[in-house]
Design a protein around this motif. Structure first.
Motif, PDB file in Angstrom:
ATOM      1  N   UNK A 146      -3.394   0.682   8.603  1.00  0.00           N
ATOM      2  CA  UNK A 146      -2.873   0.860   9.966  1.00  0.00           C
ATOM      3  C   UNK A 146      -1.547   0.165  10.229  1.00  0.00           C
ATOM      4  N   UNK A 147      -1.188  -0.803   9.396  1.00  0.00           N
ATOM      5  CA  UNK A 147       0.106  -1.472   9.543  1.00  0.00           C
ATOM      6  C   UNK A 147       0.705  -1.679   8.162  1.00  0.00           C
ATOM      7  N   UNK A 148       2.018  -1.738   8.101  1.00  0.00           N
ATOM      8  CA  UNK A 148       2.692  -1.895   6.821  1.00  0.00           C
ATOM      9  C   UNK A 148       2.958  -3.371   6.545  1.00  0.00           C
ATOM     10  N   UNK A 149       2.540  -3.832   5.389  1.00  0.00           N
ATOM     11  CA  UNK A 149       2.741  -5.224   4.981  1.00  0.00           C
ATOM     12  C   UNK A 149       4.156  -5.384   4.440  1.00  0.00           C
ATOM     13  N   UNK A 150       4.841  -6.413   4.901  1.00  0.00           N
ATOM     14  CA  UNK A 150       6.208  -6.679   4.449  1.00  0.00           C
ATOM     15  C   UNK A 150       6.249  -7.944   3.601  1.00  0.00           C
ATOM     16  N   UNK A 151       7.354  -8.163   2.926  1.00  0.00           N
ATOM     17  CA  UNK A 151       7.519  -9.389   2.159  1.00  0.00           C
ATOM     18  C   UNK A 151       7.600 -10.598   3.095  1.00  0.00           C
ATOM     19  N   UNK A 152       8.036 -10.388   4.317  1.00  0.00           N
ATOM     20  CA  UNK A 152       8.031 -11.478   5.295  1.00  0.00           C
ATOM     21  C   UNK A 152       6.597 -11.942   5.564  1.00  0.00           C
ATOM     22  N   UNK A 192      -4.663  -7.675   4.344  1.00  0.00           N
ATOM     23  CA  UNK A 192      -5.435  -7.086   3.244  1.00  0.00           C
ATOM     24  C   UNK A 192      -5.922  -5.681   3.599  1.00  0.00           C
ATOM     25  N   UNK A 193      -6.096  -5.405   4.884  1.00  0.00           N
ATOM     26  CA  UNK A 193      -6.521  -4.077   5.331  1.00  0.00           C
ATOM     27  C   UNK A 193      -5.330  -3.180   5.641  1.00  0.00           C
ATOM     28  N   UNK A 194      -4.118  -3.736   5.509  1.00  0.00           N
ATOM     29  CA  UNK A 194      -2.919  -2.987   5.845  1.00  0.00           C
ATOM     30  C   UNK A 194      -2.442  -2.097   4.707  1.00  0.00           C
ATOM     31  N   UNK A 195      -1.305  -1.472   4.927  1.00  0.00           N
ATOM     32  CA  UNK A 195      -0.736  -0.583   3.925  1.00  0.00           C
ATOM     33  C   UNK A 195       0.407  -1.252   3.176  1.00  0.00           C
TER      34      UNK A 195
END
Length: 448
Positions: A146-152, A192-195
């Motif tokens: 549901x959300x995109x994981x970033x390097x930040x 962990x549940x993100x994209x």
């Protein structure tokens, strides 16, 4: 004793269904099908506590009840009702993530979570380490979410781990563990549940695994050994997903450290050998040093003098190659003097007290360069050697300095260390010893 079903427990919390509520829904469903059941809240509690599996198609009914409530299709493995060993191994990555999330969600929701559980033993205690070392490995850890994981986001997790580690070193694992568990629930679970793509995902598992491992360290320091072991197993699974062999070797070293005070010396040796072999050339000199000192101590405990000395020598060779600037943050505990302190402990166990004292005194020459826990450990080691050599006053004076370092620290492991030194000095009756015993007794009466 069976493993508690933390997956079912976690899903019931997510669905907002009580134990009695689940039992009532099951009974209503089976009554409609004219095969009535009479489950109550105690039956559901038993499934969770003992890892029990109800008869017939009741597990499938549970999947339907909870799945309808939370809006997704659940399998038997999702609710923890597939018969298997520990439930920690032989699972795919998405389910491993679900199990990890269930662990810290349960830990957040109950102060006594897994308090009655025992440590996993026998082949099941070796299986996660074997699975880390051997194929199959994930070819792609990318995920839709549901959300995109970033390097930040990844950098935030790394910074959080560094902050919590410093807190742990100053005040002990008892007050820090709840903070890490809350952070895992609030911040790590959504990631962990993100994209994410494969590369970001591997960095995410590396960073999240570092926090999960630290939660295991704090549980260990709080004398919650079964809980600690499970955190470490999940950290190891994340290490495998990250593809970072050095980090995996670090987690295996933590398992070896935990096995030592449990007197599971063969586990210590096997874990350390696996880490040294499995991480191969990716192992840093600091971690290799720690793994060899662990083996030296384990061999000393079982009276194998030759193997102890061999690993002491290998540890010294590894230590000569340490360059702190090239080490990951996790190996920061391998500070100047640690090797000498560990060697002193091994030699003390072998009865080589003169050599043990020399190493213990050498460890103290760099004591001001290490954190308070390390300082206390070095002072305790020297105090024990001096006590065994009959130098009671010097041992008590050294132990007094140890007490100064640990005052205000909430740590069951430190408390045990103080108790060991106290027991070693109790047979002596000099004024210095009596003063130390009085102060140590006063500190021990303050509950953690």
């Amino acid at each position: 004793m069976s493993e508690p079903n933390i997956l079912l427990d976690s899903l019931l919390v997510e669905a907002g269904i009580s134990h009695a509520g689940l039992a009532a829904r099951i009974n209503a469903t089976t009554a409609t099908a004219r095969r009535s059941t009479r489950y109550d809240h105690t039956a559901v509690a038993r499934w969770i506590r003992d890892g029990g599996i109800p008869r017939g198609d009741v597990p499938e009914i549970i999947c339907e009840i909870i799945g309808t409530r939370i809006g997704r299709v659940l399998s038997l493995s999702d609710i923890g009702m597939v018969k298997r060993g520990t439930g920690l191994g032989e699972v795919d990555l998405p389910q491993a993530v679900d199990q990890a999330v269930a662990l810290w969600r349960g830990d957040l929701g109950s102060r006594g979570f897994l308090a009655g559980a025992t440590m996993i033993d026998g082949p099941a205690a070796i299986a996660p380490v074997f699975e880390w070392e051997n194929p199959p490995h994930e070819m792609d850890v990318s995920r839709r979410g549901p959300r995109t994981v970033s390097m930040e986001d990844v950098h935030t997790l790394k910074a959080a781990r560094g902050r919590y580690e410093q807190m742990y070193r100053r005040v002990g694992g008892v007050p820090v563990r709840p903070r890490i568990v809350a952070f895992l629930n609030a911040h790590v679970t959504p990631l962990l549940k993100g994209g994410h793509d494969d590369r970001t995902g591997r960095d995410l598992f590396r960073a999240a695994g570092g926090l999960v491992a630290l939660a295991g360290i704090c549980a260990y320091d709080s004398d919650r050994q079964a809980l600690s072991q499970r955190y470490l197993f999940h950290a190891l699974r994340m290490a495998k997903a990250s593809g970072n062999l050095a980090f995996g070797g670090y987690v295996v070293a933590l398992l070896a450290n935990q096995a030592m005070p449990q007197a599971k010396y063969r586990y210590v040796i096997q874990y350390a050998e696996t880490a040294l072999r499995g991480a191969g050339g990716y192992l840093t000199p600091a971690l290799a040093t720690d793994l060899h000192t662990l083996q030296a101590k384990a061999y000393a405990r079982i009276g194998d003098r030759a193997s102890c000395h061999a690993h002491m020598s290998r540890a010294e060779s590894s230590a000569a190659r340490i360059r702190q600037n090239d080490e990951p943050s996790e190996t920061g505990y391998v500070q100047p003097g640690l090797l000498e302190c560990q060697h002193a402990e091994a030699l003390r166990r072998l009865g080589d007290l003169v050599a043990a004292q020399e190493y213990a005194e050498e460890a103290l020459r760099s004591v001001d360069a290490c954190h308070l826990r390390g300082q206390a450990h070095r002072l305790a080691t020297l105090a024990l050697v001096l006590a065994e050599r009959g130098d009671a006053d010097q041992a008590a004076a050294t132990a007094e300095m140890m007490l100064e370092r640990v005052e205000g620290m909430e740590s069951e492991r430190v408390a045990e260390r103080v108790a060991t030194v106290t027991a070693a000095l109790r047979p002596f009756s000099t004024l210095t010893v009596r003063e130390f015993l009085a102060r140590a007794g006063q500190q021990a009466r303050v509950p953690l």
